[in-house]
Design an enzyme around this catalytic site. Sequence first.
Site, PDB file in Angstrom:
ATOM      1  N   ASP A  54       0.863  -1.176   0.000  1.00  0.00           N
ATOM      2  CA  ASP A  54       0.000   0.000   0.000  1.00  0.00           C
ATOM      3  C   ASP A  54       0.900   1.227   0.000  1.00  0.00           C
ATOM      4  O   ASP A  54       2.017   1.187   0.514  1.00  0.00           O
ATOM      5  CB  ASP A  54      -0.896   0.014   1.237  1.00  0.00           C
ATOM      6  CG  ASP A  54      -1.872   1.185   1.193  1.00  0.00           C
ATOM      7  OD1 ASP A  54      -2.534   1.359   0.148  1.00  0.00           O
ATOM      8  OD2 ASP A  54      -1.940   1.952   2.170  1.00  0.00           O
ATOM      9  N   GLU A  64      -4.739  18.444   4.926  1.00  0.00           N
ATOM     10  CA  GLU A  64      -5.907  17.548   4.898  1.00  0.00           C
ATOM     11  C   GLU A  64      -5.500  16.091   4.695  1.00  0.00           C
ATOM     12  O   GLU A  64      -6.171  15.182   5.173  1.00  0.00           O
ATOM     13  CB  GLU A  64      -6.950  17.997   3.843  1.00  0.00           C
ATOM     14  CG  GLU A  64      -6.482  18.110   2.420  1.00  0.00           C
ATOM     15  CD  GLU A  64      -5.935  19.490   2.095  1.00  0.00           C
ATOM     16  OE1 GLU A  64      -5.968  19.838   0.906  1.00  0.00           O
ATOM     17  OE2 GLU A  64      -5.450  20.220   3.003  1.00  0.00           O
ATOM     18  N   ASP A  88      -2.374  -0.889   6.287  1.00  0.00           N
ATOM     19  CA  ASP A  88      -3.317  -1.237   5.216  1.00  0.00           C
ATOM     20  C   ASP A  88      -2.818  -2.431   4.404  1.00  0.00           C
ATOM     21  O   ASP A  88      -3.612  -3.275   3.967  1.00  0.00           O
ATOM     22  CB  ASP A  88      -3.552  -0.029   4.297  1.00  0.00           C
ATOM     23  CG  ASP A  88      -4.519   0.963   4.946  1.00  0.00           C
ATOM     24  OD1 ASP A  88      -5.066   0.631   6.024  1.00  0.00           O
ATOM     25  OD2 ASP A  88      -4.733   2.055   4.393  1.00  0.00           O
ATOM     26  N   HIS A 126      -4.867   3.317   7.521  1.00  0.00           N
ATOM     27  CA  HIS A 126      -4.280   4.509   6.907  1.00  0.00           C
ATOM     28  C   HIS A 126      -2.798   4.689   7.193  1.00  0.00           C
ATOM     29  O   HIS A 126      -2.272   5.788   7.099  1.00  0.00           O
ATOM     30  CB  HIS A 126      -5.063   5.767   7.258  1.00  0.00           C
ATOM     31  CG  HIS A 126      -6.425   5.781   6.630  1.00  0.00           C
ATOM     32  ND1 HIS A 126      -6.612   5.584   5.278  1.00  0.00           N
ATOM     33  CD2 HIS A 126      -7.655   5.937   7.161  1.00  0.00           C
ATOM     34  CE1 HIS A 126      -7.903   5.627   5.010  1.00  0.00           C
ATOM     35  NE2 HIS A 126      -8.571   5.825   6.137  1.00  0.00           N
ATOM     36  N   HIS A 166      -3.367  10.183   7.053  1.00  0.00           N
ATOM     37  CA  HIS A 166      -2.302   9.193   7.311  1.00  0.00           C
ATOM     38  C   HIS A 166      -1.366   9.575   8.450  1.00  0.00           C
ATOM     39  O   HIS A 166      -0.503   8.778   8.855  1.00  0.00           O
ATOM     40  CB  HIS A 166      -1.507   8.887   6.043  1.00  0.00           C
ATOM     41  CG  HIS A 166      -1.102  10.105   5.260  1.00  0.00           C
ATOM     42  ND1 HIS A 166      -0.351  11.112   5.790  1.00  0.00           N
ATOM     43  CD2 HIS A 166      -1.364  10.448   3.979  1.00  0.00           C
ATOM     44  CE1 HIS A 166      -0.152  12.021   4.863  1.00  0.00           C
ATOM     45  NE2 HIS A 166      -0.772  11.653   3.761  1.00  0.00           N
ATOM     46  N   GLU A 180       1.063   5.490   0.807  1.00  0.00           N
ATOM     47  CA  GLU A 180       0.416   6.722   1.290  1.00  0.00           C
ATOM     48  C   GLU A 180       0.985   7.849   0.443  1.00  0.00           C
ATOM     49  O   GLU A 180       2.167   7.833   0.089  1.00  0.00           O
ATOM     50  CB  GLU A 180       0.721   6.953   2.775  1.00  0.00           C
ATOM     51  CG  GLU A 180       0.166   5.880   3.710  1.00  0.00           C
ATOM     52  CD  GLU A 180      -1.352   5.738   3.664  1.00  0.00           C
ATOM     53  OE1 GLU A 180      -2.047   6.725   3.353  1.00  0.00           O
ATOM     54  OE2 GLU A 180      -1.858   4.619   3.897  1.00  0.00           O
TER      55      GLU A 180
END
Lengths: 122, 732
Positions: free
Chosen positions: B546, B592, B692, B687, B597, B548
């Site tokens: 995964d 944001e 994840d 997250h 994360h 981020e």
Amino acid sequence: MSRKILVVDDEPNIVVPLQFLMEQNGHDVIVAQSGEEALEAVSKYNPALVLLDIMLPGIDGFEVCEIIKLNPEWKEIKIIFLTAKGRDVDIAKGMVLGADEYITKPFSNKQIVECVKKLLEE
Amino acid sequence: MKVKHKFDWFIIAYAGLTALIFVASVPLIWYQLSLPEQHLFKNILTRNAVYFLGGGFIILVGFGLIIEQMFRGYIFPIRKLSEEVELIYSANPSHRVGLDGSLDFLRLVEHINAGTDQFEALQNNVSKQIDTAMAELAKEKNILAAMMAELPEAILICNKEGQIILYNTQAKRFFNEQVVRHNGGFTVLDDGSRSPDYEEKRFLGIGRSIFELVDQNVIQHALDEMHVHLDRNEENVISSFVLTAKGNRLLRGRTVPVLTSSREFSGFIIIFSDITQGLRSEARAEFLLHSFQNRIRHSATSIKSAISIMQEYPEMSTERRIRLTDIIKNESTALGQLIQRDAEVALEQPKKEWPLVPVLAADLIDALRRKAADILDVTLSVENSEDGGWVSVDTYSMLLILLFMLERVVRNIGAKQFFCSFSRTDLFVHFDISWKGESVKLAQLREWESLELHIGKEGLPLYFKEVLDYHSAEVWPQHDPEMDDLSGLRLYLPVFKSPTSDTSRQAAVLPDSRPEFYNFDLFNQPGQTPDLDDCLLADLTFTVFDTETTGLDPGGGDRIISIGAVRIVKLQMLNEERFDHLINPERDIPAETTKIHGINIDMVRSKPGIESALPMFSQFVADTILVAHNAAFDMRMLQTCEEQTGIKFSNPVLDTLLLSAVIHPAHEQHNLKEISKRLGVDVVGRHTAIGDATTTAMLLLKMIPLLGNMGIYTLKEAREASQKTYYARLKF
């Protein structure tokens, strides 16, 4: 029979008795303390025999032997290795390069005098 | 087709058919009537048309409503019921059917849920028993693991393709994250893609290949040697070699074959020990021993000579006598000091660490002949050799020594044809290599001594002289005075007196039943480059990952800030083998996204950029199937880095989002949270990339058996099923 003998060793305590011994047996003695000095002396004095140590500063005894034996002008010079390297393989290596005798330290005076005499008579 | 659409079509067909029957029956009745009857019928129809049409419509609508109720009460829920029941029995026994429908249907649901309660209780009971057994097993495994971890040697067990099945802590210390250097820039490959030249790390892991970590030539040589031992039914089947590992460690490797109960070769065990320190002390002790011996010989010669001269020539001058006495005194003092200072160390028995094993001289020369032809393209004729007996060598490095000599002669002198013979004395076996042409001088030999042993692609990062010394061997020019044009080199190798070895090892033979502690199923793994498409999902190695990112727009400049990945080998998630790295995006991280994360710019400022992290990740995922949730997004993110890093990920990809849609088409939600809830997976570290990735990996493990229930077993079948789903059209 007086012939020139070159003694090559970097240990003065070995050279002094050897030099005296050879002189007492009627030879002219030249002394060299390294491989380079030995080759210079060979070229300058054309000795009949070389008493050659193997472990020398600079070019080692094996290489000095190879150079002397590969030179047509010098190949008649007799070479005796006098060395602390007593392993079978070291003796074999010395003989392969054309040395006439290989005497390991410690040797007796009698052994060395007889060996020199024999080689010079050949 | 969706159930709702099926219902609509059914209603249309029902109405159409009824109308058709009604319309078709009118002419049939009409022509059977007499004229007065026709007249009467027409009058009745005309007068009551409103009632007939109204009644017909009411009947139609009434029937429609009844059918719709039937669909809502029985047909629609049954389809969902089937999915939910499958879910309970395959993945999540705690799930209960919560569907609405007719009273009969609700009664059925009630019975199913009651049955599920019993099923769950039974399963819990079985699980409890399994857990107890597993705990016992884990305890034993932990004891074994602790014992293996304590071993000073590194142990690696591989299947016959070289895939690692088991390794211990020492192995990880010696080999994990080994750095392999490449030159700078890029290399353009045949297919036009660019392969980056960089410094890359190699990972040690279950299912990975040993050849990524250790020079394939070295292992191949050891395996070949091992097969020869096996073919000859020799008692000692061990094959040894030396190699360098991380941190310039010099390792001694010993390879032992693993055989099946029918004595077929099924893999091998390599035991590595670190001999760096041992060799250093051995070299130091040998050095001291030699200098000690030389010093004694010198002093003894001087003393002996001086005393003899003094005895033989008693009339010598006083000055000379004093000189000779001084020599005796000085040399005696030197001897005393030498014994005081060095004797203890020098006389200490040196440990023989270099793995020298007895080999027949003839076998060594035979191997050399083959290798010389393969690698150097020269001919080596073996002539009238006597029985050379056994020599004590590390065959791989000694072969390299001989090849190196040949290669140097080819390069310096230009010889292409060589003759080889060997003879034996009490102490040495002489290997003579000769050729027609110029000889090698001592000065040249001296130059070779300080060169590393490299011949073509093969080699060791060790000096020619160093390897000779470890073998107590010597190389010397050889000249035969009878054959002027023939030059040669002689290798002196110490004779090995008895061919029995104290490190003798027999092959490990697997029992018929499964080994007690470990799952060694990888022994049966197909080749390393199988046709992946036809591989069973249960047999594949997956990297579930995964990313981020700074945002959700890969095309609009958003960057990767973290990559997390875990490996699954043969349905086993390897918690020890994870990839978890933060990456400096070299741009800001919007507040944001930080909220999601939790990664802010301060956390990544000191981290490596994508150009360093991606090569590592590429190594980590090599030869595995990539899996991600909503993989389209993550793959697009990786794709945006292609230009900058030159790294292209061409691994096959599976997407858990698509697989979920394949398994549960009636469910509309396929996000990580919903699927986890549905399949009974605990979400960890939501997250974060590694969290994840771990959740996704657990989901994949739940999904594989569910796919099997649907007849989807292979990678190809999974990929094709994914492509058919609606979500496959989702693009970033």
